[in-house]
Design a protein around this motif. Structure first.
Motif, PDB file in Angstrom:
ATOM      1  N   ILE A  15      10.110  -3.756  14.475  1.00 56.69           N
ATOM      2  CA  ILE A  15       8.863  -2.560  14.577  1.00 56.69           C
ATOM      3  C   ILE A  15       7.700  -3.497  13.798  1.00 56.69           C
ATOM      4  CG2 ILE A  15       8.637  -0.516  14.792  1.00 56.69           C
ATOM      5  CD1 ILE A  15       8.578   0.233  11.754  1.00 56.69           C
ATOM      6  N   PRO A  16       6.503  -3.926  13.740  1.00 56.29           N
ATOM      7  CA  PRO A  16       5.872  -5.391  13.704  1.00 56.29           C
ATOM      8  C   PRO A  16       5.379  -5.119  12.173  1.00 56.29           C
ATOM      9  CG  PRO A  16       4.565  -4.290  15.634  1.00 56.29           C
ATOM     10  CD  PRO A  16       5.840  -3.726  15.236  1.00 56.29           C
ATOM     11  N   PRO A  17       5.256  -5.836  11.593  1.00 56.33           N
ATOM     12  CA  PRO A  17       4.697  -5.825   9.734  1.00 56.33           C
ATOM     13  C   PRO A  17       3.416  -5.285   9.785  1.00 56.33           C
ATOM     14  CG  PRO A  17       4.956  -7.791  10.412  1.00 56.33           C
ATOM     15  CD  PRO A  17       5.488  -7.201  11.238  1.00 56.33           C
ATOM     16  N   HIS A  18       2.918  -3.746   8.736  1.00 54.85           N
ATOM     17  CA  HIS A  18       1.747  -3.333   9.059  1.00 54.85           C
ATOM     18  C   HIS A  18       2.129  -2.121   9.758  1.00 54.85           C
ATOM     19  CE1 HIS A  18       1.342  -6.145   5.328  1.00 54.85           C
ATOM     20  NE2 HIS A  18       1.302  -7.686   6.999  1.00 54.85           N
ATOM     21  N   THR A  19       2.746  -1.456  10.189  1.00 55.90           N
ATOM     22  CA  THR A  19       2.869  -0.260  11.377  1.00 55.90           C
ATOM     23  C   THR A  19       2.498   0.577  10.435  1.00 55.90           C
ATOM     24  OG1 THR A  19       4.435  -1.674  12.710  1.00 55.90           O
ATOM     25  CG2 THR A  19       4.224   0.604  12.760  1.00 55.90           C
ATOM     26  N   ILE A  22       0.988   7.738  11.294  1.00 55.32           N
ATOM     27  CA  ILE A  22       0.040   8.986  11.431  1.00 55.32           C
ATOM     28  C   ILE A  22      -0.113   9.653  12.144  1.00 55.32           C
ATOM     29  CG2 ILE A  22      -2.508   9.033  11.632  1.00 55.32           C
ATOM     30  CD1 ILE A  22      -2.172   6.990   9.447  1.00 55.32           C
ATOM     31  N   ASP A  23      -0.230  10.733  11.458  1.00 59.02           N
ATOM     32  CA  ASP A  23       0.601  12.751  12.749  1.00 59.02           C
ATOM     33  C   ASP A  23       1.798  12.020  13.187  1.00 59.02           C
ATOM     34  OD1 ASP A  23      -1.545  13.494  11.061  1.00 59.02           O
ATOM     35  OD2 ASP A  23      -3.414  12.935  13.166  1.00 59.02           O
ATOM     36  N   GLY A  24       2.476  11.201  12.762  1.00 60.01           N
ATOM     37  CA  GLY A  24       3.587  11.393  13.791  1.00 60.01           C
ATOM     38  C   GLY A  24       3.869   9.905  14.569  1.00 60.01           C
ATOM     39  N   SER A  25       2.945   9.291  14.890  1.00 65.40           N
ATOM     40  CA  SER A  25       2.789   8.173  15.585  1.00 65.40           C
ATOM     41  C   SER A  25       2.747   7.133  14.861  1.00 65.40           C
ATOM     42  CB  SER A  25       1.321   8.684  16.319  1.00 65.40           C
ATOM     43  OG  SER A  25       1.220   9.512  17.540  1.00 65.40           O
ATOM     44  N   LEU A  26       3.441   6.222  15.629  1.00 70.66           N
ATOM     45  CA  LEU A  26       3.775   4.833  14.981  1.00 70.66           C
ATOM     46  C   LEU A  26       2.232   3.909  15.357  1.00 70.66           C
ATOM     47  CD1 LEU A  26       6.854   3.572  16.389  1.00 70.66           C
ATOM     48  CD2 LEU A  26       6.147   4.554  14.111  1.00 70.66           C
ATOM     49  N   VAL A  27       0.987   2.978  14.369  1.00 71.68           N
ATOM     50  CA  VAL A  27       0.279   2.382  14.718  1.00 71.68           C
ATOM     51  C   VAL A  27       0.393   0.930  14.156  1.00 71.68           C
ATOM     52  CG1 VAL A  27      -2.333   2.499  14.063  1.00 71.68           C
ATOM     53  CG2 VAL A  27      -1.229   4.883  14.201  1.00 71.68           C
ATOM     54  N   PHE A  28       0.107   0.444  15.182  1.00 72.72           N
ATOM     55  CA  PHE A  28       0.488  -1.222  15.186  1.00 72.72           C
ATOM     56  C   PHE A  28      -1.497  -1.589  14.748  1.00 72.72           C
ATOM     57  CE2 PHE A  28       3.259   0.395  18.250  1.00 72.72           C
ATOM     58  CZ  PHE A  28       4.341   0.077  17.697  1.00 72.72           C
ATOM     59  N   ALA A  29      -0.934  -2.472  13.717  1.00 75.07           N
ATOM     60  CA  ALA A  29      -2.428  -3.686  13.105  1.00 75.07           C
ATOM     61  C   ALA A  29      -2.978  -4.223  14.175  1.00 75.07           C
ATOM     62  CB  ALA A  29      -2.156  -3.915  11.814  1.00 75.07           C
ATOM     63  N   GLU A  72      -1.207   3.315   5.996  1.00 78.49           N
ATOM     64  CA  GLU A  72      -0.613   1.482   5.061  1.00 78.49           C
ATOM     65  C   GLU A  72      -2.821   1.141   3.844  1.00 78.49           C
ATOM     66  OE1 GLU A  72      -0.168  -2.483   6.617  1.00 78.49           O
ATOM     67  OE2 GLU A  72       1.665  -1.373   5.542  1.00 78.49           O
ATOM     68  N   PRO A  73      -2.712   1.800   3.311  1.00 78.12           N
ATOM     69  CA  PRO A  73      -3.767   1.287   2.409  1.00 78.12           C
ATOM     70  C   PRO A  73      -4.324  -0.192   2.854  1.00 78.12           C
ATOM     71  CG  PRO A  73      -2.611   2.753   1.357  1.00 78.12           C
ATOM     72  CD  PRO A  73      -2.109   2.500   2.237  1.00 78.12           C
ATOM     73  N   ASP A  74      -5.431  -0.994   2.389  1.00 73.29           N
ATOM     74  CA  ASP A  74      -5.470  -2.287   2.763  1.00 73.29           C
ATOM     75  C   ASP A  74      -5.413  -2.732   1.334  1.00 73.29           C
ATOM     76  OD1 ASP A  74      -6.581  -3.164   5.204  1.00 73.29           O
ATOM     77  OD2 ASP A  74      -7.822  -1.662   5.377  1.00 73.29           O
ATOM     78  N   VAL A  75      -5.330  -1.653   0.386  1.00 76.86           N
ATOM     79  CA  VAL A  75      -5.122  -1.933  -0.919  1.00 76.86           C
ATOM     80  C   VAL A  75      -5.182  -1.047  -1.460  1.00 76.86           C
ATOM     81  CG1 VAL A  75      -6.466  -2.695  -3.197  1.00 76.86           C
ATOM     82  CG2 VAL A  75      -7.029  -3.859  -0.800  1.00 76.86           C
ATOM     83  N   MET A  76      -4.316  -0.590  -2.686  1.00 77.13           N
ATOM     84  CA  MET A  76      -4.121   0.770  -3.424  1.00 77.13           C
ATOM     85  C   MET A  76      -3.610   0.501  -5.017  1.00 77.13           C
ATOM     86  SD  MET A  76      -0.724   2.718  -2.555  1.00 77.13           S
ATOM     87  CE  MET A  76       0.037   1.635  -1.652  1.00 77.13           C
TER      88      MET A  76
END
Length: 179
Positions: A15-19, A22-29, A72-76
């Protein structure tokens, strides 16, 4: 149960970095803009400078909010004792003091609606949403109402972000033009 789980993010090959999950679905940046990257650099460096010794600033790492939620927040900003070592990939919401999302065209619905809802339900006390206003960041500062588990807008900051919580912060937002 259909979909992926938070633990799957560490086990899925290729899987790509920063995946995000959300709600069980993969979200790619998607690709990031200069505005996005300059804003992240400014916020990260100024938060690191201002953070007290019991807090740490992390960029583009996930927070596990539940079995099917690992955004994955941008900053935390996290508690220092939550940092467990170089192989750590995620934090728990109880360890997070602040999450920051810089809104991008491809993520605006998630960043404006779904992610703040998830962060609030998980009890993260502070949330900042950053919007691009003609090339300069505008920061919407929210604080959690613990009774309702919803965020309340505490201020909108155009040129300077100066807030007392989660710690004293004073950032010249126009500095992104010099980055």
């Amino acid at each position: 149960m259909a979909g992926f789980t938070a633990d799957d993010l560490d086990r899925l090959p290729g899987i790509p970095p920063h995946t995000e999950l959300i709600d069980g679905s993969l979200v790619f940046a998607g690709p990031q803009t200069n505005f996005h990257m300059a804003t992240l650099f400014l916020l990260e460096s100024e938060l690191r400078r201002a953070a007290p010794s019991d807090l740490r600033v992390r960029r583009e790492m996930t927070v596990t909010l539940g079995e099917r939620q690992r955004p994955e927040p941008d900053v935390m900003v996290v508690r220092a004792e939550a940092v467990k070592g170089p192989g750590q990939t995620t934090y728990l919401p109880a360890d997070v003091a602040l999450v920051v999302e810089v809104v991008s065209t491809e993520s605006e619905i998630r960043d404006r609606r779904r992610k703040p809802e998830l962060y609030a339900e998980a009890g993260i006390p502070h949330f900042w949403r950053v919007e691009n206003t003609q090339g300069v960041p505008t920061v919407y500062v929210y604080e959690l109402d613990p009774a309702t588990r919803h965020y309340a807008l505490m201020g909108i900051h155009h040129d300077r972000l100066k807030v007392p919580l989660p710690f004293e912060i004073d950032i010249d937002l126009a500095e992104t033009e010099n980055l």
